[in-house]
Design an enzyme around this catalytic site. Structure first.
Site, PDB file in Angstrom:
ATOM      1  N   CYS A 230       0.643  -0.824   0.236  1.00 39.51           N
ATOM      2  CA  CYS A 230       0.236   0.192  -0.038  1.00 39.51           C
ATOM      3  C   CYS A 230       1.175   1.133  -0.198  1.00 39.51           C
ATOM      4  CB  CYS A 230      -0.892   0.180   1.248  1.00 39.51           C
ATOM      5  SG  CYS A 230      -0.458  -0.947   2.443  1.00 39.51           S
ATOM      6  N   GLN A 274      -2.886  -1.018  10.862  1.00 34.18           N
ATOM      7  CA  GLN A 274      -2.964   0.635  12.300  1.00 34.18           C
ATOM      8  C   GLN A 274      -4.267   0.582  12.245  1.00 34.18           C
ATOM      9  OE1 GLN A 274      -0.528   2.945  11.308  1.00 34.18           O
ATOM     10  NE2 GLN A 274       0.277   1.382  12.284  1.00 34.18           N
TER      11      GLN A 274
HETATM   12  N1  PTR Z   1       0.467   6.470  10.698  1.00 38.24           N
HETATM   13  C1  PTR Z   1      -0.649   8.055  11.315  1.00 38.24           C
HETATM   14  C2  PTR Z   1      -0.471   8.527  12.383  1.00 38.24           C
HETATM   15  O1  PTR Z   1      -0.128   7.739  13.193  1.00 38.24           O
HETATM   16  O2  PTR Z   1      -1.265   9.595  12.400  1.00 38.24           O
HETATM   17  C3  PTR Z   1      -2.480   7.638  10.158  1.00 38.24           C
HETATM   18  C4  PTR Z   1      -2.214   6.465   9.741  1.00 38.24           C
HETATM   19  C5  PTR Z   1      -3.135   6.521   8.858  1.00 38.24           C
HETATM   20  C6  PTR Z   1      -1.790   7.846   8.501  1.00 38.24           C
HETATM   21  C7  PTR Z   1      -2.720   5.719   8.028  1.00 38.24           C
HETATM   22  C8  PTR Z   1      -2.016   7.341   6.834  1.00 38.24           C
HETATM   23  C9  PTR Z   1      -2.479   6.096   6.832  1.00 38.24           C
HETATM   24  O3  PTR Z   1      -2.917   6.570   5.446  1.00 38.24           O
HETATM   25  P1  PTR Z   1      -3.403   5.714   4.319  1.00 38.24           P
HETATM   26  O4  PTR Z   1      -3.797   6.450   3.808  1.00 38.24           O
HETATM   27  O5  PTR Z   1      -1.367   5.526   3.375  1.00 38.24           O
HETATM   28  O6  PTR Z   1      -4.044   4.321   4.870  1.00 38.24           O
HETATM   29  N1  PTR Z   2       4.393   7.725   9.375  1.00 40.22           N
HETATM   30  C1  PTR Z   2       2.816   7.099   8.325  1.00 40.22           C
HETATM   31  C2  PTR Z   2       1.620   8.194   8.819  1.00 40.22           C
HETATM   32  O1  PTR Z   2       2.179   8.296  10.334  1.00 40.22           O
HETATM   33  O2  PTR Z   2       0.812   8.800   8.622  1.00 40.22           O
HETATM   34  C3  PTR Z   2       2.341   6.570   8.442  1.00 40.22           C
HETATM   35  C4  PTR Z   2       1.913   5.063   7.467  1.00 40.22           C
HETATM   36  C5  PTR Z   2       1.998   5.914   6.440  1.00 40.22           C
HETATM   37  C6  PTR Z   2       1.713   4.851   8.310  1.00 40.22           C
HETATM   38  C7  PTR Z   2       0.634   4.864   5.770  1.00 40.22           C
HETATM   39  C8  PTR Z   2       0.318   3.797   7.770  1.00 40.22           C
HETATM   40  C9  PTR Z   2       0.385   3.838   6.508  1.00 40.22           C
HETATM   41  O3  PTR Z   2      -1.093   3.204   5.897  1.00 40.22           O
HETATM   42  P1  PTR Z   2      -0.852   1.787   4.917  1.00 40.22           P
HETATM   43  O4  PTR Z   2      -0.173   1.143   5.261  1.00 40.22           O
HETATM   44  O5  PTR Z   2      -2.069   1.316   4.594  1.00 40.22           O
HETATM   45  O6  PTR Z   2       0.197   2.584   3.455  1.00 40.22           O
END
Ligand code: PTR
Ligand code: PTR
Length: 311
Positions: A230, A274
């Site tokens: 992803c 997550q």
């Molecule tokens: N990791 C983020 C945080 O700690 O607030 C939360 C987060 C979760 C950010 C998912 C981005 C995410 O991503 P995506 O849009 O890639 O699923």
């Molecule tokens: N540092 C990022 C954040 O906290 O937004 C890390 C992150 C990004 C974590 C995306 C999870 C994410 O989601 P996914 O693994 O679904 O892409």
């Protein structure tokens, strides 16, 4: 049947939340030394999403002039249901790592790539455009040439048939690239049923691809790993793989153990799954699957699923 499902959902919601919180509290199961090396830091999309040393995918050493860290890519082997290294979970490739990504695909003999993010979401780049987008188009990535020979459009996903040509060896391979388009960031798919259809499609392809390898494949009987990514390679990737593992087990022995599956996955790809929503989605999807296949009554929640039910 419907009532029963509602019952399971209501009863479990709180317990599921606590269960996920417990999992989150556990410290990572190993070190991240390779991810942290200075020369590797630029290869990580997110500085806080690193890969465990014990399960990382190593690139083969290319030539003498490359340093010892050149085998690094932010990617982890993960076991599937009764298959070791069934998946490679990885981040969305960065322009700097496109060549490494294709090297990994080649070296691990990957035939299926599952992408569960879009390239841009909410105006933010989530993943590089590391494959040729349009039908008929060819792109060069280091010593690889990748041609998009044919695209099939489905409701929630797109399947690109890629031809991967290694200019060093002169060999060509077919790789299927699945792009799941309706998984919103920060969330879960709208419908479990679309996800289940998607999984089924991927599995059929995988089995056909493994079959076509015949005796040229000398690895484990399940065939080469499926690459799943992803943006960070933990949230949506972890959800997809958890679901695949749990459903395979359900098909095989009629039980599921989401909690243990995620715990185990996290020892290979830290921080897998997550959000609590994603965790809960695994439950919903399993129930939906069971309904769809008329397996609802035989579904046995295993002990660790039931433990947390008491309020
Ligand atoms: N990791 C983020 C945080 O700690 O607030 C939360 C987060 C979760 C950010 C998912 C981005 C995410 O991503 P995506 O849009 O890639 O699923
Ligand atoms: N540092 C990022 C954040 O906290 O937004 C890390 C992150 C990004 C974590 C995306 C999870 C994410 O989601 P996914 O693994 O679904 O892409």
């Amino acid at each position: 049947v419907h009532e029963l499902v509602e019952h399971v959902k209501r009863k479990k919601k709180k317990g599921i939340y606590q269960e996920y919180e417990e999992i989150r509290k556990e410290p990572p199961a190993g070190t991240f030394d390779y991810s942290k090396k200075l020369s590797n830091q630029i290869k990580n999309r997110y500085s806080d999403v690193l890969c465990l040393d014990q399960s990382r995918v190593r690139l083969c050493e290319l030539s003498d002039d490359e340093d010892e860290t050149s085998d690094y890519i932010n990617a982890s082997f993960m076991d599937g249901y009764k298959r070791s290294n069934a998946y490679i979970a990885t981040q969305g490739p960065l322009p700097k790592t496109y060549v490494d990504f294709w090297r990994m695909v080649w070296e691990q003999m990957v035939l299926i790539i599952v992408m569960t993010t879009r390239v841009v979401e909410r105006g933010r780049v989530k993943c590089g455009q590391y494959w040729p987008l349009e039908e008929g188009r060819t792109e060069h990535y280091g010593y690889f040439m990748v041609k998009n020979t044919h695209i099939q459009e489905f409701h929630d996903f797109k399947l690109s048939h890629l031809e991967l040509y290694n200019t060093q060896s002169g060999e060509t391979r077919e790789v299927c690239h699945y792009l799941y388009v309706s998984w919103p960031d920060f969330g879960v798919p709208k419908s479990a049923s679309a996800m289940l259809d998607f999984r089924e499609h991927v599995l059929q392809r995988r089995d056909a691809a493994v079959h076509s390898l015949g005796s040229s494949w000398r690895g484990p009987p399940g065939g080469p790993p499926v690459v799943v990514h992803c943006s960070a390679g933990i949230g949506r990737t972890g959800t997809f793989c958890t679901l695949d593992i749990c459903l395979s087990r359900l098909e095989d022995i009629g039980t599921v153990d989401i909690c243990q599956t995620v715990r185990r996955m996290r020892t290979q790809r830290a921080f897998s799954i997550q959000t609590w929503d994603q965790y809960h989605f695994c439950y919903t999807a399993v129930i939906e699957y069971a309904q769809r296949h008329g397996k609802l009554s035989p579904v046995q929640w295993s002990d660790s699923d039931l433990e947390t039910d008491s309020e």
